[in-house]
Design an enzyme around this catalytic site. Structure first.
Site, PDB file in Angstrom:
ATOM      1  N   ASP A  16     -26.172 -33.918  35.170  1.00  0.00           N
ATOM      2  CA  ASP A  16     -27.002 -33.629  36.374  1.00  0.00           C
ATOM      3  C   ASP A  16     -28.187 -34.745  35.941  1.00  0.00           C
ATOM      4  O   ASP A  16     -28.687 -35.099  34.838  1.00  0.00           O
ATOM      5  CB  ASP A  16     -27.445 -32.410  36.576  1.00  0.00           C
ATOM      6  CG  ASP A  16     -28.047 -32.391  38.044  1.00  0.00           C
ATOM      7  OD1 ASP A  16     -27.703 -33.063  38.968  1.00  0.00           O
ATOM      8  OD2 ASP A  16     -29.065 -31.438  38.396  1.00  0.00           O
ATOM      9  N   HIS A  33     -24.975 -43.095  39.693  1.00  0.00           N
ATOM     10  CA  HIS A  33     -23.854 -42.506  39.192  1.00  0.00           C
ATOM     11  C   HIS A  33     -22.955 -43.757  38.072  1.00  0.00           C
ATOM     12  O   HIS A  33     -22.441 -43.168  37.360  1.00  0.00           O
ATOM     13  CB  HIS A  33     -22.941 -42.353  40.531  1.00  0.00           C
ATOM     14  CG  HIS A  33     -23.729 -41.273  41.410  1.00  0.00           C
ATOM     15  ND1 HIS A  33     -24.093 -40.097  40.902  1.00  0.00           N
ATOM     16  CD2 HIS A  33     -23.973 -41.162  42.644  1.00  0.00           C
ATOM     17  CE1 HIS A  33     -24.467 -39.223  41.729  1.00  0.00           C
ATOM     18  NE2 HIS A  33     -24.310 -39.983  42.774  1.00  0.00           N
ATOM     19  N   LEU A 127      -8.434 -34.846  21.345  1.00  0.00           N
ATOM     20  CA  LEU A 127      -9.579 -34.285  22.037  1.00  0.00           C
ATOM     21  C   LEU A 127      -9.005 -34.061  23.394  1.00  0.00           C
ATOM     22  O   LEU A 127      -8.310 -34.896  24.093  1.00  0.00           O
ATOM     23  CB  LEU A 127     -10.812 -35.301  22.232  1.00  0.00           C
ATOM     24  CG  LEU A 127     -11.882 -35.018  23.478  1.00  0.00           C
ATOM     25  CD1 LEU A 127     -12.667 -33.773  22.815  1.00  0.00           C
ATOM     26  CD2 LEU A 127     -12.818 -35.853  23.386  1.00  0.00           C
TER      27      LEU A 127
HETATM   28  C1  IPE Z   1     -23.670 -29.936  39.759  1.00  0.00           C
HETATM   29  O1  IPE Z   1     -25.092 -30.679  40.252  1.00  0.00           O
HETATM   30  C2  IPE Z   1     -22.600 -30.871  40.058  1.00  0.00           C
HETATM   31  C3  IPE Z   1     -22.446 -32.042  39.272  1.00  0.00           C
HETATM   32  C4  IPE Z   1     -22.977 -32.197  38.329  1.00  0.00           C
HETATM   33  C5  IPE Z   1     -21.346 -32.452  39.582  1.00  0.00           C
HETATM   34  P1  IPE Z   1     -25.506 -30.692  41.712  1.00  0.00           P
HETATM   35  O2  IPE Z   1     -26.622 -31.551  41.490  1.00  0.00           O
HETATM   36  O3  IPE Z   1     -24.600 -30.979  42.756  1.00  0.00           O
HETATM   37  O4  IPE Z   1     -26.248 -29.223  41.449  1.00  0.00           O
HETATM   38  P2  IPE Z   1     -27.256 -28.415  42.641  1.00  0.00           P
HETATM   39  O5  IPE Z   1     -26.980 -29.056  43.779  1.00  0.00           O
HETATM   40  O6  IPE Z   1     -28.655 -29.038  41.995  1.00  0.00           O
HETATM   41  O7  IPE Z   1     -27.096 -27.057  42.291  1.00  0.00           O
HETATM   42  C1  IPE Z   2     -25.258 -35.393  39.308  1.00  0.00           C
HETATM   43  O1  IPE Z   2     -26.310 -36.050  39.575  1.00  0.00           O
HETATM   44  C2  IPE Z   2     -23.818 -36.151  39.660  1.00  0.00           C
HETATM   45  C3  IPE Z   2     -22.962 -35.482  40.668  1.00  0.00           C
HETATM   46  C4  IPE Z   2     -23.620 -34.704  41.346  1.00  0.00           C
HETATM   47  C5  IPE Z   2     -22.033 -36.219  41.430  1.00  0.00           C
HETATM   48  P1  IPE Z   2     -27.170 -35.973  40.786  1.00  0.00           P
HETATM   49  O2  IPE Z   2     -26.583 -36.958  42.027  1.00  0.00           O
HETATM   50  O3  IPE Z   2     -26.849 -34.544  41.593  1.00  0.00           O
HETATM   51  O4  IPE Z   2     -28.281 -36.353  40.584  1.00  0.00           O
HETATM   52  P2  IPE Z   2     -29.812 -35.802  41.140  1.00  0.00           P
HETATM   53  O5  IPE Z   2     -29.518 -34.258  40.526  1.00  0.00           O
HETATM   54  O6  IPE Z   2     -29.978 -35.803  42.599  1.00  0.00           O
HETATM   55  O7  IPE Z   2     -31.102 -36.360  40.150  1.00  0.00           O
HETATM   56 MG    MG Z   3     -28.128 -32.985  41.140  1.00  0.00          MG
END
Ligand code: IPE
Ligand code: IPE
Ligand code: MG
Length: 247
Positions: A16, A33, A127
């Site tokens: 995240d 990303h 792995l």
């Molecule tokens: C969880 O992150 C999903 C992934 C990292 C793929 P999100 O950014 O979607 O989660 P929330 O919305 O903060 O709970």
């Molecule tokens: C996690 O990073 C990746 C996915 C959920 C695909 P985010 O896109 O949720 O990044 P933040 O949380 O908005 O910074």
């Molecule tokens: Mg996020």
């Protein structure tokens, strides 16, 4: 205190913070990303070096479809590019790749790439790398329950015989070592519907580091943190000291 085996056998990571990483640089979320790919390579390298048996990465949740169409499209394109570019090297490194989640939701070209990469690397043993896509922990419990119900209808399983072991083996990753260490980057302290069943006795490690900045040193710190935990599984500390740290 009996020491926890220093190396977790199975690590899961909620990757995240990509969007915030990009925002700090005044770039679109998709830039974050893309930058996250390097961190994926770092943790794979780190797990190979440390001798971790399984690494499960949350790449796209069943809830992430709610994001703007442009971001979802960019993520799908990134998955295709990453599969085309990284599969050879992962295969050469002895990595077995699996995609876990409801794959039926993806369009055919992406789904076929996922299935091909899984088939190609199926014999690898160094792995287990599991990428959770269109995955939700509640979905996983539901699909396991449905599979058990179908086995009952076929006469292969008695309803009374459905216990934690029977359901557990029908959950995603049921054949892999139990989840030891659950890491979340990006500062939020929540599970966000990842591996709800499998995380029952995992050690949780939350870090403010945004995913694109996560590297092998960060992984080492998480593993060291894990090594300092006393896993009691409901027992007392004295009992653990007398009989060992395993559940
Ligand atoms: C969880 O992150 C999903 C992934 C990292 C793929 P999100 O950014 O979607 O989660 P929330 O919305 O903060 O709970
Ligand atoms: C996690 O990073 C990746 C996915 C959920 C695909 P985010 O896109 O949720 O990044 P933040 O949380 O908005 O910074
Ligand atoms: Mg996020």
């Amino acid at each position: 205190m009996t020491s926890t085996p220093a190396i977790p056998r199975h690590i899961a990571i909620v990757m995240d913070g990509n969007g915030r990483w990009a925002r700090l640089r005044h770039r679109p979320r998709s830039f974050g990303h893309n930058a996250g790919r390097k961190a994926v390579r770092e943790v794979v390298e780190g797990c190979l070096r440390e001798g971790v048996e399984a690494l499960t990465l949350f790449a796209f949740s069943s809830e992430n479809w709610q994001r703007p169409e442009e971001e979802v499209g960019a993520l799908m394109a990134l998955f295709v590019r990453a599969l085309d570019k990284e599969t050879d090297e992962l295969h050469d490194q002895g990595v077995r790749l699996r995609f876990v989640g409801d794959l039926a939701a993806f369009d055919a070209p992406l789904r076929e790439r996922m299935l091909a990469a899984m088939a190609r690397t199926a014999g690898n043993r160094r792995l287990n790398l599991n990428i959770a896509v269109n995955y939700g922990g509640r979905w996983d419990i539901v699909q396991a329950a449905r599979a058990a119900a179908a086995a009952v209808l076929r006469g292969e399983l008695r309803a009374e015989a459905i216990d934690e072991a029977e359901l557990g083996r029908r959950m995603c990753l049921g054949e892999l070592p139990p989840l030891d260490l659950f890491i979340r980057t990006g500062g939020e302290c929540r599970l966000s519907n990842f591996l709800l069943w499998q995380a029952a006795y995992a050690e949780l490690h939350f870090t403010d580091t945004l995913w694109p900045d996560f590297d092998q040193a960060c992984l080492r710190r998480a593993i060291e943190d894990f090594g300092r935990r006393e896993r009691r599984y409901g027992r007392t500390g004295d009992q653990v000291a007398a009989t060992g740290n395993q559940g």
